[in-house]
Design a protein around this motif. Structure first.
Motif, short mmCIF file in Angstrom:
data_model
loop_
_atom_site.label_atom_id
_atom_site.label_comp_id
_atom_site.label_asym_id
_atom_site.label_seq_id
_atom_site.Cartn_x
_atom_site.Cartn_y
_atom_site.Cartn_z
N PRO A 124 0.82 -1.21 0.00
CA PRO A 124 0.00 0.00 0.00
C PRO A 124 0.86 1.26 0.00
O PRO A 124 1.88 1.32 0.68
N GLY A 125 0.46 2.23 -0.81
CA GLY A 125 1.20 3.48 -0.89
C GLY A 125 2.27 3.49 -1.95
O GLY A 125 2.72 4.56 -2.38
N GLN A 126 2.69 2.31 -2.41
CA GLN A 126 3.71 2.24 -3.46
C GLN A 126 3.09 2.56 -4.81
O GLN A 126 2.04 2.03 -5.16
N VAL A 127 3.73 3.45 -5.56
CA VAL A 127 3.22 3.82 -6.88
C VAL A 127 3.75 2.82 -7.91
O VAL A 127 4.96 2.61 -8.01
N TYR B 187 -0.22 4.19 -10.64
CA TYR B 187 -1.33 3.99 -9.72
C TYR B 187 -0.81 3.46 -8.38
O TYR B 187 0.23 2.80 -8.32
N TYR B 188 -1.60 3.73 -7.32
CA TYR B 188 -1.23 3.21 -6.01
C TYR B 188 -2.49 3.02 -5.17
O TYR B 188 -3.55 3.57 -5.47
N LEU B 189 -2.36 2.20 -4.11
CA LEU B 189 -3.48 1.93 -3.22
C LEU B 189 -3.33 2.76 -1.95
O LEU B 189 -2.31 2.66 -1.26
N GLU B 190 -4.33 3.58 -1.66
CA GLU B 190 -4.30 4.39 -0.46
C GLU B 190 -4.70 3.55 0.74
O GLU B 190 -5.48 2.61 0.62
N ASN B 191 -4.19 3.92 1.92
CA ASN B 191 -4.67 3.31 3.14
C ASN B 191 -6.07 3.83 3.43
O ASN B 191 -6.37 4.98 3.15
N PRO B 192 -6.96 2.97 3.99
CA PRO B 192 -8.32 3.42 4.25
C PRO B 192 -8.35 4.46 5.36
O PRO B 192 -7.46 4.54 6.16
#
Length: 201
Positions: free
Chosen positions: A144-147, A196-201
């Motif tokens: 998570p957070g890695q682009v 793209y990256y995944l944000e923490n909720p």
């Protein structure tokens, strides 16, 4: 209380253990600061009863220096303790440390990754994903957070059907569509010009 409010925490205070248990049974809180020396029942008993129904993090405030009391508090399910006298700044720092340490649990509760079964659950619901969609989302959940650049995600897909970087955009679009009913589509974020990256909720 003032030190916490000054640091922009929303604070609620009760003086008795029974009142605390009653309020915690009806209100959602992020953390409890619990004094061992309460007027009605001691903090250890409050925590023991609280742990029957809740895993909310607890920071003990205690005048007791004995090691056995500190160990008892932690064994009953306390997350940390501060002995009196203490500085308000130390309490704030320990609260921040507890919340930061527990933050990954929120991520874990949102996503469940079953690598053996090649399946991903979001908020407890299984997602119907293609092979490439699964590989992309799994990589993002694990980091998570890695682009991820389009080229990197293309390598992750490792599919003959995905031969152009623009196909990654299509996968992202369909992933967001599948996550939208669960209100998690916005967590797949775009870093313009990079990937793209995944944000923490």
């Amino acid at each position: 209380m003032y030190a916490l409010e000054r640091e922009h925490f929303s604070v609620s205070h009760v003086a008795l253990g029974e009142d605390a248990l009653s309020r915690l049974g009806s209100e959602k809180v992020d953390l409890v600061v619990l004094d061992v020396g309460l007027p009605d029942i001691n903090g250890f008993e409050v925590l023991k009863r609280l742990r029957q129904t809740s895993e909310v993090p607890v920071l003990f405030l205690t005048a007791r220096q004995e090691e056995v009391d500190r160990i008892l508090g932690l064994e009953l399910g306390g997350d940390d303790y501060v002995t009196k006298p203490f500085s308000p700044r130390e309490v704030v720092a320990r609260i921040r440390a507890i919340l930061k340490r527990l933050a990954p649990r929120e991520q874990d509760s949102l996503w469940q990754l079953d690598e053996a079964g090649a399946q991903i659950l979001c908020k407890g619901q299984a997602l119907s994903l293609t092979r490439s969609e699964y590989r992309i989302l799994a990589a993002m959940i694990q980091h998570p957070g890695q682009v991820f650049s389009r080229a990197h995600l293309l390598d992750i897909c490792d599919s003959d059907e995905d031969s152009f970087e623009r196909s990654v955009d299509t996968h992202i679009k369909t992933l967001r569509a599948k996550l939208k009913p669960l209100q998690a589509d916005a967590l797949i974020a775009t870093r313009r010009g990079i990937g793209y990256y995944l944000e923490n909720p």
